[in-house]
Motif scaffolding. Structure first.
Motif, short mmCIF file in Angstrom:
data_model
loop_
_atom_site.label_atom_id
_atom_site.label_comp_id
_atom_site.label_asym_id
_atom_site.label_seq_id
_atom_site.Cartn_x
_atom_site.Cartn_y
_atom_site.Cartn_z
N HIS A 357 77.68 45.24 -10.88
CA HIS A 357 77.37 46.63 -10.54
C HIS A 357 78.63 47.48 -10.53
CE1 HIS A 357 73.03 46.32 -9.11
NE2 HIS A 357 73.35 45.10 -9.51
N SER A 358 79.73 46.90 -10.07
CA SER A 358 81.00 47.61 -10.11
C SER A 358 81.48 47.77 -11.55
CB SER A 358 82.05 46.87 -9.28
OG SER A 358 81.76 46.97 -7.90
N GLU A 359 81.22 46.77 -12.37
CA GLU A 359 81.61 46.89 -13.78
C GLU A 359 80.84 48.01 -14.46
OE1 GLU A 359 82.62 43.08 -15.92
OE2 GLU A 359 81.45 42.24 -14.25
N VAL A 360 79.58 48.20 -14.07
CA VAL A 360 78.80 49.32 -14.61
C VAL A 360 79.45 50.65 -14.23
CG1 VAL A 360 76.61 50.58 -14.41
CG2 VAL A 360 76.61 48.09 -14.72
N ILE A 361 79.86 50.77 -12.97
CA ILE A 361 80.55 51.99 -12.53
C ILE A 361 81.84 52.18 -13.34
CG2 ILE A 361 81.68 53.15 -10.59
CD1 ILE A 361 79.72 51.67 -8.74
N GLY A 362 82.58 51.07 -13.54
CA GLY A 362 83.80 51.15 -14.33
C GLY A 362 83.54 51.58 -15.76
N ASP A 363 82.43 51.12 -16.35
CA ASP A 363 82.09 51.54 -17.71
C ASP A 363 81.78 53.02 -17.78
OD1 ASP A 363 82.44 48.97 -18.65
OD2 ASP A 363 80.30 48.45 -18.55
N LEU A 364 81.13 53.53 -16.73
CA LEU A 364 80.77 54.95 -16.70
C LEU A 364 81.96 55.84 -16.35
CD1 LEU A 364 77.32 54.57 -14.92
CD2 LEU A 364 77.70 55.21 -17.30
N LEU A 365 82.98 55.25 -15.74
CA LEU A 365 84.22 55.98 -15.41
C LEU A 365 85.37 55.22 -16.07
CD1 LEU A 365 83.53 56.65 -11.61
CD2 LEU A 365 83.37 58.31 -13.49
N PRO A 366 85.52 55.35 -17.37
CA PRO A 366 86.48 54.50 -18.11
C PRO A 366 87.92 54.68 -17.70
CG PRO A 366 85.58 56.25 -19.51
CD PRO A 366 84.77 56.24 -18.26
N GLU A 367 88.25 55.78 -17.05
CA GLU A 367 89.63 55.99 -16.59
C GLU A 367 89.88 55.36 -15.22
OE1 GLU A 367 91.93 57.33 -18.60
OE2 GLU A 367 90.28 57.37 -20.05
N ALA A 368 88.84 54.83 -14.61
CA ALA A 368 88.99 54.22 -13.29
C ALA A 368 89.72 52.90 -13.38
CB ALA A 368 87.61 54.01 -12.66
N GLU A 369 90.38 52.53 -12.27
CA GLU A 369 90.98 51.21 -12.16
C GLU A 369 89.91 50.27 -11.63
OE1 GLU A 369 94.63 48.81 -9.95
OE2 GLU A 369 93.89 50.69 -9.08
N LEU A 370 89.59 49.23 -12.39
CA LEU A 370 88.59 48.24 -12.01
C LEU A 370 89.30 46.98 -11.55
CD1 LEU A 370 85.64 47.25 -11.83
CD2 LEU A 370 85.85 46.53 -14.22
N VAL A 371 89.06 46.58 -10.30
CA VAL A 371 89.69 45.40 -9.72
C VAL A 371 88.60 44.45 -9.25
CG1 VAL A 371 91.23 44.51 -7.93
CG2 VAL A 371 91.70 46.74 -8.96
N LEU A 372 88.56 43.26 -9.83
CA LEU A 372 87.61 42.22 -9.43
C LEU A 372 88.40 41.12 -8.74
CD1 LEU A 372 85.35 42.07 -12.62
CD2 LEU A 372 85.06 43.45 -10.56
N VAL A 373 88.07 40.88 -7.47
CA VAL A 373 88.85 39.97 -6.64
C VAL A 373 88.21 38.58 -6.64
CG1 VAL A 373 89.87 39.61 -4.37
CG2 VAL A 373 89.44 41.95 -5.18
N PRO A 374 88.91 37.57 -7.18
CA PRO A 374 88.35 36.22 -7.17
C PRO A 374 88.20 35.71 -5.74
CG PRO A 374 90.24 36.40 -8.66
CD PRO A 374 90.22 37.65 -7.82
N ASP A 375 87.29 34.77 -5.56
CA ASP A 375 87.09 34.14 -4.25
C ASP A 375 86.87 35.18 -3.15
OD1 ASP A 375 86.80 31.92 -2.60
OD2 ASP A 375 88.90 31.95 -1.99
N ALA A 376 86.09 36.19 -3.46
CA ALA A 376 85.79 37.24 -2.48
C ALA A 376 84.30 37.54 -2.51
CB ALA A 376 86.59 38.50 -2.77
N GLY A 377 83.73 37.76 -1.33
CA GLY A 377 82.33 38.09 -1.21
C GLY A 377 82.13 39.57 -0.92
N HIS A 378 81.04 39.88 -0.21
CA HIS A 378 80.67 41.28 -0.01
C HIS A 378 81.65 42.02 0.89
CE1 HIS A 378 78.04 44.69 -0.16
NE2 HIS A 378 77.79 44.67 1.13
N LEU A 379 82.14 41.36 1.94
CA LEU A 379 83.07 42.03 2.86
C LEU A 379 84.51 41.78 2.41
CD1 LEU A 379 81.41 41.41 6.34
CD2 LEU A 379 81.01 43.23 4.67
#
Length: 421
Positions: A357-379
């Motif tokens: 879902h965050s990747e979708v937001i990143g696709d819609l805002l291509p200038e945004a910085e997208l950070v996906l944190v390994p070994d991380a849950g919702h909080l």
């Protein structure tokens, strides 16, 4: 979670729903049912769905209870307080917020933290407004608040019916459903009261990010004129009804089918359900940990801190808010943020608002910085606070609120060796 255990939880919820719908159920039977169903639905208090991983089966219940009491008495998290204030929503709901102002100019006696962030430069005249998620409170931003405290002006507020804010007037008085649009108007009321002028940075986790999208949809001129940067943490712009919460197909279909009825029944018997949640605290804690965190080595005091926040959300509030997420679709509002710096951050193992879902937001805002944190849950802001705080500091740099090269390394950490100063 194994497929068999997930299906078992779905069966438990289905059984609870069937029993709850029987008008003539005996009080004792109802208590047993709501104890089980309340625990299952309590997953939603972490922004999750039915499922459980029971840990430490070899540890006695009394020992676990004593451990919780010890963590409650010594845990430092959620203790930061600022200057209190109140805003009033358009339906009269009292919304509680706190302001942490910038420390006065210390002259040559700069604190190590301020020197680390700014050198001898003054911070920009920006207010950072933090919006928390479903069944949490403003205290969920504890680490980020500690890192920025006194350095940048910040506002932390409690969503309606959460934390120290009042119960939603439209819900208790008129029986109106909660909507994400209403939450957007609530945020507008808080901004009018706490930040009537000047540039704003908006930071939202989960429901808080949705609240920011609703603000943009209804007040695009405010975003255009005053918002200079935005951070979306573990959130979604829509299609939450498709999330499977880590359950197999059979389990998630069962949960979706019976959940509305269960929630309605539980919301009508809130007092009994709360007793059931307290009686099954160990099971409830296992659910929360499963759906809040990904790693096995989460600090027990942090896990207990999250549990306390979620426990404090009444089951009828859980029931009131949940339907709003299925209706949430603010994809179109994201365009309002396309001309400002944006951070989109999520845990790779988030079962509640999956990182896709965050990747979708990143696709819609291509200038945004997208950070996906390994070994991380919702909080993620509690599980990996250093990562979140560091990326927020970078966002503030891009927004011009923090000089280039600033860092918050060593602050916002769970390590007791680096307390904020």
């Amino acid at each position: 979670m194994s497929e068999s255990s997930a299906e078992a939880v779905a069966d438990v919820v289905a059984s609870a729903a069937a029993t709850a719908s029987a008008a003539g159920a005996a009080a004792g039977s109802w208590r047993r049912v709501t104890g089980i169903a309340g625990t299952a639905i309590g997953v939603l208090a972490a922004g999750a769905a039915a499922g459980v991983a029971i840990e430490r089966m070899t540890v006695g219940r009394g020992m676990r209870r004593r451990a919780r009491l010890a963590l409650d008495s010594t845990g430092p998290y959620g203790t930061l307080r600022g200057t209190p204030g109140k805003a009033y929503a358009d339906d009269g709901t009292e919304l509680y917020y706190e302001v942490d102002d910038v420390d006065p100019d210390p002259g040559p006696n700069l604190s190590p933290r301020r020197r680390r962030l700014f050198g001898r430069k003054a911070p920009g005249p920006v207010t950072v407004v933090f919006c928390h998620g479903y069944c949490l409170s403003q205290d969920s931003w504890h680490f980020q608040r500690a890192a920025l405290r006194g350095v940048v002006r910040t506002v932390h507020w409690d969503q309606r019916s959460h934390g120290r804010s009042g119960r939603g007037s439209a819900q208790t008085r008129d029986g109106d459903p909660v909507t994400i649009d209403q939450l957007g108007r609530d945020l507008k009321a808080v901004l009018d009261a706490a930040v009537p002028q000047g540039p704003v940075v908006l930071v939202g986790h989960s429901m808080g990010g949705m609240t920011m999208m609703a603000l943009a949809a209804q007040y695009p001129e405010l975003i255009r004129d005053r918002v200079v940067a935005t951070a979306f943490v573990g959130t979604s712009s829509g299609r939450l009804g498709e999330v499977n919460f880590g359950l197999p197909v059979a389990g998630v279909n069962a949960v979706r089918r019976i959940l509305p009825g269960v929630l309605k029944a539980l919301g009508q018997q809130a007092e009994l359900v709360e007793k059931g949640r307290r009686a099954t605290a160990d099971l409830f804690a296992g659910i929360i940990k499963r759906y809040s965190f990904a790693g096995r080595d989460v600090d027990p005091s942090v896990a207990r801190f999250a549990e306390r926040m979620i426990e404090s959300t009444p089951i009828d509030v859980v029931a009131e808010f949940y339907p709003a997420f299925s209706d949430h679709d603010k994809t179109g509002a994201l365009a309002c943020f396309q001309d400002i710096p944006v951070l989109v951050l999520a845990g790779v193992q988030d079962l509640v608002t999956p990182s896709e879902h965050s990747e979708v937001i990143g696709d819609l805002l291509p200038e945004a910085e997208l950070v996906l944190v390994p070994d991380a849950g919702h909080l993620v802001m509690l599980e990996h606070p250093e990562v979140v705080t560091d990326r927020l500091a970078d966002l503030l740099t891009r927004a011009g609120a923090v000089p280039a090269g600033a860092t918050v390394i060593g602050y916002g950490s769970t390590s007791s060796s680096t307390p904020p100063r």
